[in-house]
Scaffold this motif. Sequence first.
Motif, PDB file in Angstrom:
ATOM      1  N   THR A  29      -2.498 -75.471   3.161  1.00 21.32           N
ATOM      2  CA  THR A  29      -1.884 -75.026   4.426  1.00 21.32           C
ATOM      3  C   THR A  29      -0.410 -75.431   4.547  1.00 21.32           C
ATOM      4  O   THR A  29       0.408 -74.620   4.982  1.00 21.32           O
ATOM      5  N   ILE A  32       1.599 -72.900   2.824  1.00 22.13           N
ATOM      6  CA  ILE A  32       1.620 -71.620   3.539  1.00 22.13           C
ATOM      7  C   ILE A  32       2.637 -71.694   4.680  1.00 22.13           C
ATOM      8  O   ILE A  32       3.434 -70.776   4.887  1.00 22.13           O
ATOM      9  N   GLU A  36       6.050 -69.529   5.224  1.00 30.42           N
ATOM     10  CA  GLU A  36       6.268 -68.655   6.383  1.00 30.42           C
ATOM     11  C   GLU A  36       7.689 -68.739   6.914  1.00 30.42           C
ATOM     12  O   GLU A  36       8.164 -67.828   7.582  1.00 30.42           O
ATOM     13  N   GLU A  39       9.114 -65.992   4.987  1.00 31.42           N
ATOM     14  CA  GLU A  39       8.552 -64.666   5.195  1.00 31.42           C
ATOM     15  C   GLU A  39       9.323 -63.947   6.290  1.00 31.42           C
ATOM     16  O   GLU A  39       9.561 -64.481   7.366  1.00 31.42           O
ATOM     17  N   HIS A  60       5.201 -64.957  12.948  1.00 27.19           N
ATOM     18  CA  HIS A  60       3.761 -64.876  13.235  1.00 27.19           C
ATOM     19  C   HIS A  60       3.492 -65.246  14.681  1.00 27.19           C
ATOM     20  O   HIS A  60       2.678 -66.108  14.982  1.00 27.19           O
ATOM     21  N   ALA A  62       1.868 -63.931  17.151  1.00 29.32           N
ATOM     22  CA  ALA A  62       0.534 -63.797  17.725  1.00 29.32           C
ATOM     23  C   ALA A  62      -0.490 -64.714  17.051  1.00 29.32           C
ATOM     24  O   ALA A  62      -1.552 -64.963  17.605  1.00 29.32           O
ATOM     25  N   ALA A  63      -0.182 -65.179  15.859  1.00 25.22           N
ATOM     26  CA  ALA A  63      -1.164 -65.966  15.113  1.00 25.22           C
ATOM     27  C   ALA A  63      -1.385 -67.317  15.777  1.00 25.22           C
ATOM     28  O   ALA A  63      -0.474 -67.879  16.376  1.00 25.22           O
ATOM     29  N   PRO A  64      -2.624 -67.848  15.703  1.00 29.14           N
ATOM     30  CA  PRO A  64      -2.900 -69.148  16.315  1.00 29.14           C
ATOM     31  C   PRO A  64      -2.122 -70.272  15.628  1.00 29.14           C
ATOM     32  O   PRO A  64      -1.820 -70.184  14.444  1.00 29.14           O
ATOM     33  N   ARG A  69      -5.381 -73.083  14.788  1.00 28.39           N
ATOM     34  CA  ARG A  69      -5.169 -72.560  13.446  1.00 28.39           C
ATOM     35  C   ARG A  69      -6.050 -73.303  12.437  1.00 28.39           C
ATOM     36  O   ARG A  69      -6.709 -72.694  11.593  1.00 28.39           O
ATOM     37  N   GLY A  72      -9.653 -72.265  12.857  1.00 26.24           N
ATOM     38  CA  GLY A  72      -9.893 -70.963  12.228  1.00 26.24           C
ATOM     39  C   GLY A  72     -10.078 -71.091  10.725  1.00 26.24           C
ATOM     40  O   GLY A  72     -10.971 -70.466  10.134  1.00 26.24           O
ATOM     41  N   LEU A 130       1.314 -66.606  -1.677  1.00 23.50           N
ATOM     42  CA  LEU A 130       1.765 -67.096  -0.378  1.00 23.50           C
ATOM     43  C   LEU A 130       2.223 -65.924   0.477  1.00 23.50           C
ATOM     44  O   LEU A 130       2.561 -64.864  -0.048  1.00 23.50           O
ATOM     45  N   PRO A 131       2.221 -66.113   1.827  1.00 25.56           N
ATOM     46  CA  PRO A 131       2.809 -65.085   2.677  1.00 25.56           C
ATOM     47  C   PRO A 131       4.253 -64.842   2.249  1.00 25.56           C
ATOM     48  O   PRO A 131       4.958 -65.776   1.879  1.00 25.56           O
TER      49      PRO A 131
ATOM     50  N   ASP B  42      -6.463 -63.104  11.889  1.00 25.31           N
ATOM     51  CA  ASP B  42      -5.618 -64.236  12.279  1.00 25.31           C
ATOM     52  C   ASP B  42      -6.328 -65.564  12.038  1.00 25.31           C
ATOM     53  O   ASP B  42      -5.732 -66.509  11.519  1.00 25.31           O
ATOM     54  N   ALA B  43      -7.629 -65.630  12.410  1.00 23.54           N
ATOM     55  CA  ALA B  43      -8.367 -66.883  12.207  1.00 23.54           C
ATOM     56  C   ALA B  43      -8.528 -67.172  10.723  1.00 23.54           C
ATOM     57  O   ALA B  43      -8.477 -68.311  10.281  1.00 23.54           O
ATOM     58  N   ALA B  44      -8.709 -66.099   9.930  1.00 18.25           N
ATOM     59  CA  ALA B  44      -9.016 -66.272   8.509  1.00 18.25           C
ATOM     60  C   ALA B  44      -7.759 -66.332   7.654  1.00 18.25           C
ATOM     61  O   ALA B  44      -7.847 -66.550   6.447  1.00 18.25           O
ATOM     62  N   HIS B  45      -6.571 -66.142   8.286  1.00 16.47           N
ATOM     63  CA  HIS B  45      -5.333 -65.962   7.511  1.00 16.47           C
ATOM     64  C   HIS B  45      -5.120 -67.009   6.413  1.00 16.47           C
ATOM     65  O   HIS B  45      -4.999 -66.688   5.246  1.00 16.47           O
ATOM     66  N   ASP B  46      -5.100 -68.291   6.807  1.00 20.02           N
ATOM     67  CA  ASP B  46      -4.791 -69.342   5.828  1.00 20.02           C
ATOM     68  C   ASP B  46      -5.894 -69.444   4.776  1.00 20.02           C
ATOM     69  O   ASP B  46      -5.619 -69.688   3.601  1.00 20.02           O
ATOM     70  N   HIS B  49      -5.525 -66.675   2.152  1.00 21.22           N
ATOM     71  CA  HIS B  49      -4.513 -67.024   1.148  1.00 21.22           C
ATOM     72  C   HIS B  49      -5.055 -68.103   0.216  1.00 21.22           C
ATOM     73  O   HIS B  49      -4.889 -68.033  -0.998  1.00 21.22           O
ATOM     74  N   HIS B  56      -2.643 -59.252   3.733  1.00 17.73           N
ATOM     75  CA  HIS B  56      -1.405 -58.528   4.120  1.00 17.73           C
ATOM     76  C   HIS B  56      -1.307 -57.181   3.422  1.00 17.73           C
ATOM     77  O   HIS B  56      -1.452 -57.136   2.198  1.00 17.73           O
TER      78      HIS B  56
END
Lengths: 233, 56
Positions: A29, A32, A36, A39, A60, A62-64, A69, A72, A130-131, B42-46, B49, B56
């Motif tokens: 993480t 990542i 970002e 990105e 990002h 809207a992303a948590p 995060r 998730g 990676l993003p 969004d929850a699964a994003h990380d 990757h 994406h």
Amino acid sequence: MTSRTLTGALIAGLVAGLLAAALNLWALTPLIQEAETFEGATVHVHEDGTEHVHEAAHSHEAAPEGLARSFGTVATTLVAYAGFGLLLGVGMATAARMGHAPGLRTGLLWGLGGFAAIQLAPAVGLPPELPGTASADLAARQMWWALCAASTATGLAALAFGRNAGVAALGVALVLLPHLLGAPQPPSHDGLVPPGLAAAFATRSLGVAALSWALLGALTGLLAQRAPRGALA
Amino acid sequence: MMTFSIARLRLDSETLAIAFAAVLGLGLVFVAGFANASAVHDAAHDQRHAIAFPCH
């Protein structure tokens, strides 16, 4: 035997998922989040050839973030590994019905086979990215990923359980097939993520997966193993 | 005759259990790695990757 193998596989999936989630939060993480910042950024080249990066304001929005995060990541890693565990259990239960009794050692081999099919082989065509990394069309990459995982898994099963040279040759062909077709690639690999960061991410991703799959397989085998005489079945 | 039919019954319920586990397993992997809904993404994003599901 079958229901114990499948139940054990689900439990092993959740345990391996916890390990994978912890390792992801620790080792992946942060990379990542660092990526970002690149990105959506733009590289600005001056007339004298020097360049600098304009960071994207909010890529990002809207992303948590924060705890949501992390939650998730943990929850969806558990979902993924519960699924991996069940599929591994399906393989081991099917093999058990053909006379290949599950155990700790064979389970470890199953886990490494799963790692090869789900992580290593797809990574040969589509390295963990990676993003912000340049990549081809998403649907095409998902199709190739699914084909590669299924083809490698079937090929490895043919190599492990085939009884003659013909089946073994078919196994080799199935393992090679997705790579002969080739994974969808972007027109160019130019991206804004520094190469060192991308390399660290790819190797760490495979390392985390190898450990998690080894635990998943060994634990599934251990839980499926015939209970000692006198113990409750 | 009796033994045969009982053995058959057991065989069929095991086959069903294995098939059910396969469908459930594929479904979980699909949700974690492929589902497009933005809340799931969004929850699964990380995690996507990290596990190297195409994202994406």
